[in-house]
Design an enzyme around this catalytic site. Sequence first.
Site, short mmCIF file in Angstrom:
data_model
loop_
_atom_site.label_atom_id
_atom_site.label_comp_id
_atom_site.label_asym_id
_atom_site.label_seq_id
_atom_site.Cartn_x
_atom_site.Cartn_y
_atom_site.Cartn_z
N ILE A 65 -2.46 117.64 -9.03
CA ILE A 65 -1.04 117.37 -8.85
C ILE A 65 -0.83 116.05 -8.12
CG2 ILE A 65 -0.83 118.60 -6.63
CD1 ILE A 65 1.88 119.73 -7.76
N CYS A 66 0.29 115.39 -8.40
CA CYS A 66 0.70 114.19 -7.68
C CYS A 66 2.21 114.32 -7.43
CB CYS A 66 0.34 112.92 -8.45
SG CYS A 66 1.19 112.73 -10.02
N GLN A 67 2.93 113.22 -7.38
CA GLN A 67 4.36 113.30 -7.15
C GLN A 67 5.14 113.62 -8.43
OE1 GLN A 67 5.73 113.35 -4.14
NE2 GLN A 67 7.68 113.84 -5.08
#
Length: 105
Positions: A65-67
């Site tokens: 996951i990231c932003q």
Amino acid sequence: MFNLFKRIPSISTSQLEVELGKKATLLDVRTPGEYRQGHIPGAKNVPLNKVDKYKNNTDETLYVICQSGMRSKRAAKELEKKGYDVINVRGGMSQWKGKVRGGKL
């Protein structure tokens, strides 16, 4: 040659919430500063620029996951090349509605 066009599997943040109940391994590839501002409990911070050095059991599935989902997609491709079973989280933290540890998003 055909691996060049292989798609990385992805799930929504609501699907991730179900998987996390099963003790899934979650890598947060945002910067340490972003991670400190708020992250999913249990997520391990492995910034995108260091994901090539990540070492762990290749038998387990990694959720990344990231932003927004763009950096995690790049990280997932890199990890897949190293032999990991990887799933990208679409929408990233901007779509996450669950618990957050650290600051506020």
